[in-house]
Design a protein around this motif. Sequence first.
Motif, short mmCIF file in Angstrom:
data_model
loop_
_atom_site.label_atom_id
_atom_site.label_comp_id
_atom_site.label_asym_id
_atom_site.label_seq_id
_atom_site.Cartn_x
_atom_site.Cartn_y
_atom_site.Cartn_z
N MET A 286 35.85 86.01 61.31
CA MET A 286 36.23 85.80 63.15
C MET A 286 35.45 84.11 63.10
SD MET A 286 35.73 87.71 66.47
CE MET A 286 35.65 86.48 67.39
N ARG A 287 34.27 84.38 62.37
CA ARG A 287 34.17 82.92 61.53
C ARG A 287 34.83 82.06 60.65
NH1 ARG A 287 29.27 79.48 61.04
NH2 ARG A 287 27.79 81.00 61.95
N CYS A 288 35.57 82.48 59.46
CA CYS A 288 36.49 81.86 58.73
C CYS A 288 37.72 81.59 59.64
CB CYS A 288 37.23 82.79 58.00
SG CYS A 288 38.07 82.44 56.92
N THR A 289 37.99 82.27 61.10
CA THR A 289 39.38 81.53 61.54
C THR A 289 39.15 80.68 62.79
OG1 THR A 289 38.93 84.02 62.96
CG2 THR A 289 40.69 84.05 60.45
N LEU A 290 37.90 81.02 63.13
CA LEU A 290 37.19 80.00 64.05
C LEU A 290 37.83 78.39 63.59
CD1 LEU A 290 36.59 78.78 66.87
CD2 LEU A 290 34.44 79.27 66.22
N GLU A 291 37.08 78.50 62.21
CA GLU A 291 36.99 77.55 61.41
C GLU A 291 38.45 76.62 60.88
OE1 GLU A 291 35.01 76.33 56.60
OE2 GLU A 291 34.87 78.06 57.42
N MET A 292 39.19 78.08 60.11
CA MET A 292 40.79 77.18 60.12
C MET A 292 41.46 76.55 61.12
SD MET A 292 42.04 80.88 58.28
CE MET A 292 41.96 80.66 56.61
N VAL A 293 40.94 77.23 62.45
CA VAL A 293 41.84 77.20 63.81
C VAL A 293 40.90 75.42 64.28
CG1 VAL A 293 40.09 78.00 65.85
CG2 VAL A 293 42.96 77.53 65.99
N CYS A 294 39.62 75.41 63.75
CA CYS A 294 38.42 74.15 64.37
C CYS A 294 39.37 73.30 63.86
CB CYS A 294 37.49 73.92 64.68
SG CYS A 294 36.41 75.43 66.01
N ASP B 79 40.04 84.96 67.30
CA ASP B 79 39.66 85.76 68.00
C ASP B 79 40.88 86.46 67.72
OD1 ASP B 79 37.95 87.31 69.32
OD2 ASP B 79 38.33 86.82 71.18
N THR B 80 42.29 86.03 67.61
CA THR B 80 42.63 87.06 67.19
C THR B 80 43.41 87.72 65.79
OG1 THR B 80 44.37 85.58 67.39
CG2 THR B 80 44.47 86.51 69.06
N SER B 81 43.21 86.50 65.67
CA SER B 81 43.48 86.34 63.85
C SER B 81 42.24 87.27 62.84
CB SER B 81 44.26 85.46 62.90
OG SER B 81 45.37 84.83 63.45
N GLY B 82 40.82 86.60 64.01
CA GLY B 82 39.22 87.35 63.48
C GLY B 82 39.31 88.38 63.35
N THR B 83 39.88 89.06 64.84
CA THR B 83 40.06 90.34 64.95
C THR B 83 40.66 91.68 63.43
OG1 THR B 83 39.41 89.89 66.91
CG2 THR B 83 39.93 92.09 66.67
N GLU B 84 41.79 90.99 63.42
CA GLU B 84 42.99 91.85 63.01
C GLU B 84 43.03 91.96 61.55
OE1 GLU B 84 45.82 94.30 62.51
OE2 GLU B 84 45.77 92.99 64.95
N MET B 85 41.87 90.86 61.20
CA MET B 85 41.45 90.97 59.62
C MET B 85 40.04 91.24 59.34
SD MET B 85 43.81 89.03 58.07
CE MET B 85 43.04 90.00 56.36
N GLY B 86 39.32 91.70 60.53
CA GLY B 86 39.09 92.97 60.34
C GLY B 86 38.70 93.94 60.44
N TYR B 87 39.91 94.41 61.12
CA TYR B 87 40.62 96.20 61.12
C TYR B 87 41.14 96.01 59.85
CZ TYR B 87 40.30 96.51 66.01
OH TYR B 87 39.89 96.63 67.13
N ALA B 88 42.08 94.68 59.04
CA ALA B 88 42.89 94.85 58.32
C ALA B 88 41.93 95.09 56.70
CB ALA B 88 43.49 93.67 57.17
N ALA B 89 40.36 94.22 56.44
CA ALA B 89 39.82 94.98 55.99
C ALA B 89 38.66 96.62 55.79
CB ALA B 89 38.13 94.20 55.77
#
Length: 550
Positions: free
Chosen positions: A171-179, A342-352
């Motif tokens: 989520m930190r990574c995807t927030l960095e991307m989206v910001c 929030d969405t992409s970060g959560t999904e990548m958590g499940y992917a990992a």
Amino acid sequence: MIIAVLTALIVALSLVQYVRFRRKMSFAKVLPTVQPCYPVVGNGLLFLGKNGEERFTNLAGALDYPAKLFKLWLGVFPLICTSDPSMAQKILTHPNCMAKPFFYDFFKVDFGLFSAHYNVWKSQRKHLNTTFNLKILNGFVPIFDRCAQNLVQTLAKLPKGEPVPITDYMMRCTLEMVCATTIGSDAKQDSGVDKFMQMIQRIFHLASERVLSVHLHWERFYQFTKQFKEDVVLRKEAYCYANKGSEPTAGPQNHQPDDQRGLEDHPAGHHTGRTTHKIILQDAVDRRGAQVTRPDSNETDDDGYRRPQIFIDQLLELQEAKKLEEIEIIHNVYTIIVAGSDTSGTEMGYAALMLALYPEIQEKVYNEIVEAFPLLTPANFSPESLKQLEYSEMFIKECLRLYPVGPHIMREAIADIELDGMTVPKGTYFLVSIYNMHRKKEVWGPNADKFDPENFSPERSQGRHPFAFLPFSGGNRNCIGNRYAMISMKIILVHLLRSFKLSTKMKLEDLHFHFEALLRSTNEPKVILEPRTFAALSPKKGYYQSLEES
């Protein structure tokens, strides 16, 4: 005496309205009802007094109904439900089912695409589609690349061999991307990013709680609750973060009528002086004036990439063309930052976690990645190179099938419609269960609950209903950021597996969910990261070095 008369009058009027409502919904008598169902409370006993995990389980069980259409009662409010692909298509593509019910108002972003009322959404979507075209999204690839590199460098510094709560880092990574792609800011350097993530999760939780708490639906009553007071404080801080602003100060402003209010009119958005949304807009205007991010600018960043046209600049162009109002820009900026991270970060958590749980699948994804992006050279991302990741895309889609971030979606009929031989009246609420649809054995076979990327092979996909897989919703009101999400998740996956081999002590049965607007796990996915040799990109030197040395 007067009070008694007024009370009797209010009760009488309420009964009249209730009788009219019941008559209006008489069309649904032919539809089966989820049991147990009781007068007044409806199916409420499935949720009253239950914790979040029990609510999720009971709702998923209730929506796993064999009929194509059936009823679920939230108190006196009937929801017409389905998990059938053909019925979902009829609802989600019908021109008179593009509105969202009042439940979405609980998220308080009335002028953002996610929860905007139909007329606002219809105008916005037409204009905003251009801001998510492939040319612009491909321009974001260098940003996704850098943020994914930052992610693996951060993960490499964690203690070796210990379970990592991977969703937090994703989520930190995807927030960095989206910001970076929305407002041009660097969340990596922001010490408040962790607090912001916690705030938006809590805001979503409070809004979700209201959906199943019928007594909290009435706004005037909700304003007297402790949840409302907490909501106000959280939104003030979250809006400030999303809008790069300063600390808000209390103080009302007159802006629009109550049904058309903006951030500054909402109790969570009162400001005086230079409001946070003025700050972000002025910053963007100054940046555009200096031609830093103009689309015709040839200026490059420190790594030699041409600067992409970030979303705020595109929104300001629409404002200059008188296609968007200022409040629409602010709500959409906030919506993109929150939803996109929030969405992409959560999904990548499940992917990992899925990679860690299924080492044979992980190895297959890894082999495809290193074939497309050899380890001893920097990953050269392009639309063509990303298309080579066919099995990796199948893997991501399987994650989205079993763990759709938006498990259920709702719509409202804005006019009478014909559906399955019935005349459904204006004002009817529909619920489409994506979570249950993605697990239907009639669609996905007897092993529908098993994780298997081959579900998306060309052979198995042939003949499958186009609305059987809806991770980004469906119809005209689907998620505008679906291609953005897929590109960014692929790039994260590439860097993650080039850098680490994943394992876990968790078992699949340990994964439980609790009721939220998004699919949240009760026990956060944790993985163990084993560094691979020659895995981490050194952006400054342009070659790979061992993570042990980075």
